[in-house]
Write an enzyme that holds these catalytic residues in place. Structure first.
Site, mmCIF file in Angstrom:
data_model
loop_
_atom_site.group_PDB
_atom_site.id
_atom_site.type_symbol
_atom_site.label_atom_id
_atom_site.label_comp_id
_atom_site.label_asym_id
_atom_site.label_seq_id
_atom_site.Cartn_x
_atom_site.Cartn_y
_atom_site.Cartn_z
ATOM 1 N N GLU A 81 -2.468 -3.229 15.433
ATOM 2 C CA GLU A 81 -3.294 -2.493 16.484
ATOM 3 C C GLU A 81 -3.211 -3.248 17.731
ATOM 4 O OE1 GLU A 81 -6.903 -1.881 14.497
ATOM 5 O OE2 GLU A 81 -6.289 -0.100 13.618
ATOM 6 N N GLU A 112 -0.872 -14.252 -4.735
ATOM 7 C CA GLU A 112 -2.167 -15.233 -4.103
ATOM 8 C C GLU A 112 -2.390 -16.610 -4.856
ATOM 9 O OE1 GLU A 112 -6.640 -14.501 -5.588
ATOM 10 O OE2 GLU A 112 -5.691 -12.782 -4.618
#
Length: 273
Positions: A81, A112
């Site tokens: 953004e 992960e």
């Protein structure tokens, strides 16, 4: 239950399946209302990190977020953004997620858990010593993130983290840890809820304050925003009309000619002096 596992502690509520929809929504909202207060307590930690990020970015450094699961997705959202909001290059703020871009939509099993892969993924972006690496992990114990931040620190990057537990391994390897203790989730262990909300708020604070400090906001306006749709073009026109006291037609012409609100305002001022 370990004292450091606040995010995994039992919900304050039970028998959720027996609650009415109204009760579910009311109780989730009640828990959410505590998040902003928790983040407020983190402002000194956030300030310390931002104050170190800005001078590095003025020298050409970048901001890189790295996380797994929800935490990784939140970093990607914030990074993605920044270009349309502040008109910066897409590579200035980067979001990296364990498992690669495919993990944005679909979880990648055990991604992960690889303590070495995070640093490998960072190196694909040619990380430099002026860059800042922020690890995002609600638990604070995600190997992928810990390994990435630890290696980034050893390399010479500025490092920080956003976590929701105390005294975590991630905080220990970060120069500027941010710890938002939101407490138990409404659904036990579902850190996409309060922990995720806290992380999102903190990411907003970091990127917005950094971009303002770098000069991408004038007054309270996004003068460098990308005019990528009709809504943003209209917003730009209104900004120019307000700033320069010109007609809509004049504002449209200025924006069409100069492509950004900042350039339109600056060049109008030059042309009238």
């Amino acid at each position: 239950m370990s004292k450091t596992s606040l995010t995994e502690s039992d919900s304050r509520y039970d028998h959720l399946e027996s609650m009415t929809v109204s009760d579910l929504l009311t109780n989730i909202n009640k828990e959410d209302q505590s998040v902003a207060g928790t983040v407020q307590q983190c402002i000194p930690q956030i300030e310390s990190l931002v104050s170190e990020i800005v001078p590095r970015m003025k020298k050409g450094g970048r901001l890189l977020y790295i996380g797994a699961g929800t935490s990784g997705r939140l970093g990607i959202v914030d990074a993605s953004e920044c270009p349309p909001t502040f008109g910066v290059d897409h590579g200035l703020v980067v979001g990296i997620i364990a498992g690669g871009d495919g993990a944005i939509r679909k979880a990648v099993e055990f991604a992960e858990d690889d303590a070495k892969q995070g640093w490998k993924d960072l190196q694909e972006f040619n990380v430099g010593k002026e860059d800042t690496v922020i690890g995002i992990a609600a638990s604070g114990r995600t190997p992928y993130v810990i390994g990435a931040v630890d290696s980034a620190h050893e390399f010479g990057c500025l490092t920080g983290c956003i976590t929701c537990n105390e005294h975590t391994a991630l905080s220990k390897v970060s120069q500027f840890p941010i710890e938002a203790f939101v407490g138990p989730e409404f659904v036990t262990g579902s850190t996409r809820m309060k922990a995720g909300t806290a992380q999102k708020l903190i990411l907003n604070m970091i990127s917005t304050s950094v971009m303002i400090q770098l000069g991408h906001v004038s007054g309270n306006k996004m003068v460098d925003m990308q005019l990528s749709n009709d809504k943003l073009v209209e917003r730009g026109v209104l900004m120019i009309m307000d700033q320069l006291s010109v007609t809509r037609e004049q504002a449209n012409d200025l924006l069409a000619k100069h492509k950004t609100v900042r350039a339109a305002i600056a060049n109008f001022s030059k042309s009238t002096t």
